[in-house]
Write a protein that holds these residues in place. Structure first.
Motif, PDB file in Angstrom:
ATOM      1  N   SER A   1       2.387  23.776   1.545  1.00 48.75           N
ATOM      2  CA  SER A   1       1.180  23.827   2.531  1.00 48.75           C
ATOM      3  C   SER A   1       1.750  23.927   3.798  1.00 48.75           C
ATOM      4  O   SER A   1       2.541  23.487   4.320  1.00 48.75           O
ATOM      5  CB  SER A   1       0.613  22.502   2.044  1.00 48.75           C
ATOM      6  OG  SER A   1      -0.804  22.460   2.813  1.00 48.75           O
TER       7      SER A   1
ATOM      8  N   VAL B   1      -7.673  17.629  -2.343  1.00 52.31           N
ATOM      9  CA  VAL B   1      -8.607  18.411  -1.269  1.00 52.31           C
ATOM     10  C   VAL B   1      -9.328  17.627  -0.346  1.00 52.31           C
ATOM     11  O   VAL B   1      -9.785  16.200  -0.905  1.00 52.31           O
ATOM     12  CB  VAL B   1      -9.681  19.377  -1.844  1.00 52.31           C
ATOM     13  CG1 VAL B   1     -10.887  18.720  -2.666  1.00 52.31           C
ATOM     14  CG2 VAL B   1     -10.246  20.407  -0.945  1.00 52.31           C
TER      15      VAL B   1
ATOM     16  N   ARG C   1      -6.941  21.146 -10.520  1.00 51.98           N
ATOM     17  CA  ARG C   1      -6.734  21.083  -8.881  1.00 51.98           C
ATOM     18  C   ARG C   1      -8.672  21.201  -8.320  1.00 51.98           C
ATOM     19  O   ARG C   1      -9.349  21.329  -9.182  1.00 51.98           O
ATOM     20  CB  ARG C   1      -6.400  22.574  -8.870  1.00 51.98           C
ATOM     21  CG  ARG C   1      -4.904  22.574  -9.212  1.00 51.98           C
ATOM     22  CD  ARG C   1      -3.953  21.892  -7.870  1.00 51.98           C
ATOM     23  NE  ARG C   1      -2.696  22.826  -7.798  1.00 51.98           N
ATOM     24  CZ  ARG C   1      -1.431  21.877  -7.819  1.00 51.98           C
ATOM     25  NH1 ARG C   1      -1.441  20.637  -8.012  1.00 51.98           N
ATOM     26  NH2 ARG C   1      -0.247  22.444  -7.894  1.00 51.98           N
TER      27      ARG C   1
ATOM     28  N   VAL D   1      -0.773  18.775   0.508  1.00 44.15           N
ATOM     29  CA  VAL D   1      -2.004  19.223   1.222  1.00 44.15           C
ATOM     30  C   VAL D   1      -2.281  18.637   2.540  1.00 44.15           C
ATOM     31  O   VAL D   1      -2.024  17.338   2.658  1.00 44.15           O
ATOM     32  CB  VAL D   1      -3.165  19.089   0.436  1.00 44.15           C
ATOM     33  CG1 VAL D   1      -4.681  19.672   1.293  1.00 44.15           C
ATOM     34  CG2 VAL D   1      -2.982  19.789  -0.932  1.00 44.15           C
TER      35      VAL D   1
ATOM     36  N   GLN E   1       1.967  18.546  -5.667  1.00 45.08           N
ATOM     37  CA  GLN E   1       1.100  19.049  -4.629  1.00 45.08           C
ATOM     38  C   GLN E   1       1.366  18.306  -3.430  1.00 45.08           C
ATOM     39  O   GLN E   1       1.377  17.333  -3.246  1.00 45.08           O
ATOM     40  CB  GLN E   1      -0.138  19.151  -4.882  1.00 45.08           C
ATOM     41  CG  GLN E   1      -1.009  20.004  -4.049  1.00 45.08           C
ATOM     42  CD  GLN E   1      -2.384  20.386  -4.492  1.00 45.08           C
ATOM     43  OE1 GLN E   1      -3.159  19.309  -5.009  1.00 45.08           O
ATOM     44  NE2 GLN E   1      -3.299  21.407  -4.298  1.00 45.08           N
TER      45      GLN E   1
END
Length: 615
Positions: A309, A416, A464, A360, A358
């Motif tokens: 990211s 997110v 996701r 972010v 992940q």
């Protein structure tokens, strides 16, 4: 009539008839186009593995995975030729160091076989033509043109004649009665004298050597076989608007240019017991005018940098480390050198769990979040002014009983942030949940909403998430049952309004979804299918947020793990993990359709992608 002239007339007639029969029996020019799997050049095809017909800027082609894909055609198209030109248009995508991708073989006059049996193995000892390639440093290749038969054998292999992988090329070998020559894009690679003798009838293998070794990773578009020596101006031409660019690709290498930097993560250890050719994070220049990637090399060595990211300011890059040797994964911060594309490590912090998958950043660039698959945790960090990550200030350990035996328990897999950074949503694959959190970024406090999560049907496997640009809708792809759920957002809370499949009707083979993306206008949504090896495209109702399926688009590789839309909103990048490549598609904003730009770059075990504008 003069009786003495009669023998001359008879002789002339005999010569003429003999010449006619010779012309009738002489080899003819043959062209094969590789646009289907049932027949090539009007001849039936035997298929091994799972080669695919794909759309390319040059038209349809057949793609081979470099593992076990191949096709076989029962004809030797240069049998009987005393001189020859053997041409092909193909795209090498890297992979194994030695690949024998186009093989013409004579049947043994003694046994009638295309290969010789030696005990329990076989070898291709018959008279033959071969196009081979050698992959150098993972992202370059050189041609090996080879011909052999009774009393002659010659390879034209010149390791200093290197070309970038991931592009379309024309290759040729020719023989004019004396000299054997090889060409790439019309430029001579090398030559040698050869006492060639015509070969007899036989067969052809494409994608591998005739005895099923040295498999090819890439695609083949066309081939032509001519029973005379052609000059470069008579060669097949690469059709399409990208031809001039591609034909120039064997010119001396120039410094890569582009207005963006693209970084691609990868799996150096795909499992705890296996390794790959990957070294870490790979860097590329990206030209947004042509849609072309140019390799810069390894930006940073790292263990399994599976997801990347970029900071909103484009100065820093963040990467998770999956399956670290110490069994406690980390999140790393890097400083980006915009001149070279190289990365300098700033610091690493604990991921607070195992198998971090992940990382972010929030839209303000002041917070970073990560999730762990094996531990089922969600963790937040401060991002300091110099790009450094703070120690974690919040970790939520997910708990609960799976809704179905198909699911393994807590397995967090996606994050997110809302546009105002007030909320974060986390996909919990192993519990079939989506969690909601309220965030106070100034005070670094986090509060789960009430209720803290919404549940999806058992066995969904939410993986996701993406927010609509208007902030009113959340989209979650299901890994396990290959669907997408649409949620309406009200004051941070979620309400499911639609669930739709990512697969064609009647599809029963294995599949799991990987990544989800929405364009910046909120018109088109894309989901990657691993197994079907496609990108599912949906149109988005911007008032209701609901989805309408449009089409499936080939990912142009196996196991599309990550898809990313670039900052210009004009291109979609797809990382095919088992295809070991990154493919660039242009986005048609009227239809959502994706068209490959022709730029495809090899990356071993390709995974996450991040793109920043050059500063």
């Amino acid at each position: 009539m003069n009786r003495s002239a009669l023998p001359l007339i008879v002789i002339a007639y005999v010569i003429t008839m003999a010449a006619g029969r010779a012309a009738q029996n002489a080899p003819r020019q043959i062209t094969w186009t590789f646009d289907r799997l049932d027949a090539i050049g009007g001849l039936p095809v035997k298929v091994d593995g799972n080669p695919k017909v794909i759309e390319t800027p040059l038209g349809k082609a057949i793609e081979f995975d470099g593992v076990d894909d191949s096709i076989y055609i029962d004809q030797h198209p240069l049998a009987g030729a005393e001189q020859f030109t053997f041409e092909a248009i193909f795209r090498p995508d890297g992979g194994a160091a030695e690949q024998r991708w186009f093989h013409l073989a004579e049947r043994s006059p003694a046994t009638g076989q295309l290969v010789e049996l030696t005990g329990s193995s076989t070898r291709d000892a018959n008279a033959r033509f071969l196009f081979e390639l050698r992959v150098i440093n993972g992202n370059q290749w050189c041609l090996d043109a080879f011909v052999a038969g009774p009393g002659y054998s010659r390879a034209l292999l010149f390791r200093d004649k290197l070309h970038p992988t991931g592009q379309w090329y024309h290759v040729a070998s020719s023989y004019d009665g004396k000299m054997f020559r090889s060409y790439v894009n019309g430029e001579l690679q090398g030559e040698a004298e050869l006492a060639f003798k015509p070969q007899g009838p036989g067969g052809t293998s494409v994608g591998t050597r005739m005895n099923h070794v040295n498999y090819f990773n890439g695609a083949v578009r066309q081939a032509r076989f001519t029973p005379r020596a052609l000059t470069p101006d008579q060669f097949l031409k690469i059709a399409g608007t990208t031809a001039l660019v591609l034909l120039a690709s064997s010119a001396p290498a120039q410094k890569p240019t582009g207005d963006y930097l693209a970084f691609v993560g990868s799996y150096t250890h795909p499992t705890l017991t296996t390794t790959s050719a990957s070294k870490g994070i790979y860097a590329f220049r990206f030209d947004s005018k042509s849609g072309t990637l140019s390799p810069l090399g390894i930006a940073a060595e790292a263990v399994n940098p599976a997801h990347l990211s970029a900071a909103p300011n484009g100065k820093y890059l963040y990467a998770v480390s999956w399956q670290s040797p110490d069994k406690m994964d980390t999140v790393a911060a890097y400083r980006i050198d915009h001149q070279t594309g190289m990365l300098t490590l700033i610091n690493k912090v604990s991921a607070k769990g195992d198998l971090a998958n992940q990382v972010v950043l929030d839209p303000s660039g002041t917070l970073a979040g990560t999730v762990t698959y094996a531990s089922g945790t969600f963790t937040l960090y401060r991002v300091e002014a110099d790009g450094r990550l703070s120690e974690p200030f919040y970790t939520d350990q997910h708990t609960g009983t799976p809704r179905t035996p198909r699911q393994p328990g807590p397995k967090a897999h996606g994050i997110v942030f809302s546009k105002d950074s007030r909320f974060a949503y986390v996909a919990e694959l192993g519990l079939d949940r989506v969690y909601s959190y309220r965030i106070d970024a100034a005070n670094h406090t986090v509060t789960p909403l009430d209720p803290p999560f919404v549940s999806l049907p058992g066995g969904s496997g939410p993986r996701r998430l993406q927010l609509h640009p208007n902030g009113r809708f959340l989209y979650v792809n299901h890994e396990t049952d290959s669907k997408v759920t649409v949620f309406e957002i009200r004051n941070g809370n979620l309400k499911a309004t639609q669930t739709i499949s990512t697969l064609p009707d009647g599809y029963t083979a294995n599949n799991s979804t990987a990544e989800i993306q929405i364009d910046k206008e909120g018109k088109w949504l894309y989901v990657s299918n691993r197994g079907h090896d496609s990108l599912a495209l949906y149109s988005v109702d911007r008032d209701k947020g609901t989805l309408t399926f449009v089409e499936h688009i080939s990912s142009l590789g196996r196991t599309p793990r990550n898809i990313t839309i670039d900052p210009s909103n004009e291109y979609l990048f797809c990382a095919n993990q088992n295809g070991e490549n990154v493919v660039v598609f242009g986005i048609d904003h009227r239809t959502g359709h994706l068209t490959p730009t022709g730029s495809r770059q090899p990356v071993p075990q390709a995974a996450g992608i991040a793109i920043v504008k050059v500063q």
